[in-house]
Scaffold this motif. Structure first.
Motif: not given
Length: 271
Positions: A95-99, A103-104, A108-110
């Protein structure tokens, strides 16, 4: 096209690949272009001014936009290009990697969009071009999380375009297929590898590598971004390159079962 009045463009992830080519094409067309890279990057010789920005950091994004506005006074075009890939079985990522991926590629777009929008609203106009992918409408096996991020950007962009038209701002998606960049070299590996996926994952890596070698040049995508940025009546989606146009057409008109079988056959998966 008058090269003196196309305005100010901000391109994230402009140090390599599609972002680098896009910044150059926009600059040549008449935009004043600011590009970003996550790490300090040497200034370019083509007139594109490079700034450092980590799209996963609110403070870094706010500083980027403040710096561009202080220097240029406005932002007419935002190209959200910064992103990363991940190849592996869906259950091989924590889940850490998925998040981190979301996030990027998504948040990141947001962040960058939200930081730019107040200036565009004050101007009464603006364009936002978000880099998606054919995987934004055709999920590929062993790219489940990456495809999910692109699906999220597709939905976000379509909704945002409806919301912002009243302010003179339009949002478009550019959807490339395979492009000759270092994307496959920079694909993240799952952080909890499972032996049962070793063979399929390795096979997919080979397929992606070969497809990249035959893919479109980054300039093809860059010119599509320019079209999305300058069309008098911008479209919601722009397929970038011959393969992307073909895939988009087939997805719309080929029956789902036939399309599914064809996709699995091309990827060497049991039909």
């Amino acid at each position: 096209m008058n090269k003196t009045n196309l305005g100010v463009a901000l391109v994230t992830g402009a140090s390599t690949g599609i972002g680098y080519a896009t910044a150059a094409v926009l600059q040549n067309a008449g935009f004043r272009v600011f590009g970003t890279s996550r790490r300090l990057s040497a200034q370019r010789s083509d007139g594109v001014f490079m700034l450092t920005c980590d799209v996963t950091d609110d403070t870094s994004v706010a500083k980027l936009v403040d710096d561009v506005l202080a220097e240029a006074g406005r932002i007419d075009l935002l190209v959200n290009n910064a992103g990363m890939g991940l190849l592996g079985g869906a259950e091989e990522s924590s889940m850490t990697q998925a998040k981190s991926l979301f996030d990027v590629n998504v948040f990141g777009v947001f962040r960058v969009t939200n930081a730019v929008l107040p200036a565009m609203r004050r101007q009464g106009k603006g364009r936002i071009v978000n880099l998606s992918s054919v995987q934004g409408f055709i999920p590929a096996p062993y790219f489940a999380l990456y495809s999910s991020t692109k699906h999220a950007i597709e939905g976000y962009s379509e909704s945002l375009d409806h919301e912002l038209r009243a302010f003179g701002i339009r949002v478009s998606l550019v959807e490339p297929a395979y492009t000759r960049t270092s994307f496959e070299d920079n694909l993240a590996k799952p952080d909890q590898l499972l032996d049962i996926y070793d063979s399929a994952r390795a096979g997919m890596n080979v397929i992606v590598g070969k497809a990249m070698e035959k893919g479109d040049a980054p300039d093809v995508v860059a010119k599509t971004v320019l079209a999305a940025a300058t069309d008098a009546a911008p479209k919601r989606r722009y397929a970038a390159g011959k393969m992307a146009r073909q895939v988009s057409f087939l997805r719309r008109f080929v029956p789902a079962l036939a399309f599914d079988k064809s996709l699995r056959k091309q990827l060497g998966l049991p039909v």
